[in-house]
Design an enzyme around this catalytic site. Structure first.
Site, short mmCIF file in Angstrom:
data_model
loop_
_atom_site.label_atom_id
_atom_site.label_comp_id
_atom_site.label_asym_id
_atom_site.label_seq_id
_atom_site.Cartn_x
_atom_site.Cartn_y
_atom_site.Cartn_z
N LYS A 83 39.45 29.25 27.10
CA LYS A 83 40.58 29.78 26.34
C LYS A 83 40.46 29.40 24.87
O LYS A 83 40.25 28.22 24.54
CB LYS A 83 41.89 29.19 26.87
CG LYS A 83 42.51 29.95 28.02
CD LYS A 83 43.75 29.23 28.44
CE LYS A 83 44.78 30.14 29.01
NZ LYS A 83 46.01 29.40 29.37
C1 E4P Z 1 48.73 31.14 30.68
O1 E4P Z 1 47.54 31.25 30.45
C2 E4P Z 1 49.69 30.59 29.72
O2 E4P Z 1 49.25 29.38 29.22
C3 E4P Z 1 51.05 30.47 30.34
O3 E4P Z 1 51.33 31.66 31.09
C4 E4P Z 1 52.15 30.16 29.36
O4 E4P Z 1 53.39 30.24 30.03
P1 E4P Z 1 54.74 29.63 29.41
O5 E4P Z 1 55.15 30.48 28.27
O6 E4P Z 1 55.72 29.71 30.55
O7 E4P Z 1 54.42 28.22 29.00
#
Ligand code: E4P
Length: 223
Positions: A83
């Protein structure tokens, strides 16, 4: 549409994998931080349970450091997708990682233009954060819808990973929008199976079946 679990919790992943509907896992520093484990050990444990992609997040704003982290992450498991943030630095790193054959997930994506740039950089996944946009009064799912439409128009291979999903309706909307993947917290995945009419209907079927068995036993006893 594929389902990923959005968690670093090994118990949740074990349960979800047991249901047979988990196609991958997404983590981030906040989710990993809740588990109190070394990131590498955590990812290796997840890889034992899930055969699909596991997103592992870089933790720097420097593209060179992102590359160094990515090179290390991919040694942890062949399932790792790295990521990088939807920033200029993250996109620079994504392009270099594409050239190295390392799959990337462009995260923290809040606009269609960020998604478009990620696709041009050859990202494997792009993650629009639906819930966080809804939180500030925007229609988060619109970014998913428009990214899907644009990627289809231009034939981009980048997959749209609907992220920051907070409830089952988000999952339905992501599917209707044509998202390739929805990543969901464990609680939301659990809710996908649930309906009160299913529960009451199943209880009634089982009770009626037991009643019939008792009646048949009684009849047999009389003969
Ligand atoms: C996924 O890759 C993200 O990091 C995650 O869905 C973020 O979710 P949140 O906004 O509930 O923290």
């Amino acid at each position: 549409m594929k389902f990923f679990l959005d968690t670093g919790n090994l118990e949740e992943i074990r349960t979800g994998a047991g249901w047979g509907i988990v196609d991958g896992v997404t983590t981030n520093p906040s989710l990993a931080g809740k588990e109190g484990m070394d990131y590498r050990d955590l990812i290796r444990e997840i890889a034992k349970m899930v055969s699909g992609p596991i997103s592992v997040e870089t933790t720097t704003n420097d593209p060179k450091e992102m590359l160094a982290q990515a090179r290390e992450y991919v040694t942890w498991s062949q399932n790792v997708v790295v990521k990088v943030p939807a920033t200029a630095e993250g996109i620079t790193a994504a392009m270099a990682l594409r050239d190295l054959g390392i799959r990337t997930n462009v995260t923290l994506t809040f606009s269609v233009n960020q998604a478009l740039v990620a696709a041009k950089a050859g990202a494997y996944f792009v993650s629009p954060f639906v819930g966080r946009l809804d939180d500030i009064g925007h229609d988060g799912m619109e970014v998913v819808r428009q990214a899907v439409q644009i990627f289809r128009t231009y034939g981009f291979k980048t997959q749209v990973l609907a992220s920051s999903l907070r409830h089952p309706l988000h999952v339905t909307q992501a599917a209707l929008a044509g998202a390739d993947i929805a990543t969901v917290p464990f609680k939301v995945m659990e809710q996908l199976f649930k309906h009160p009419l299913t529960e009451s209907g199943q209880a009634k079927f089982l009770a009626d079946w037991q009643k019939l068995q008792a009646e048949l036993e009684k009849k047999k006893a009389k003969v």
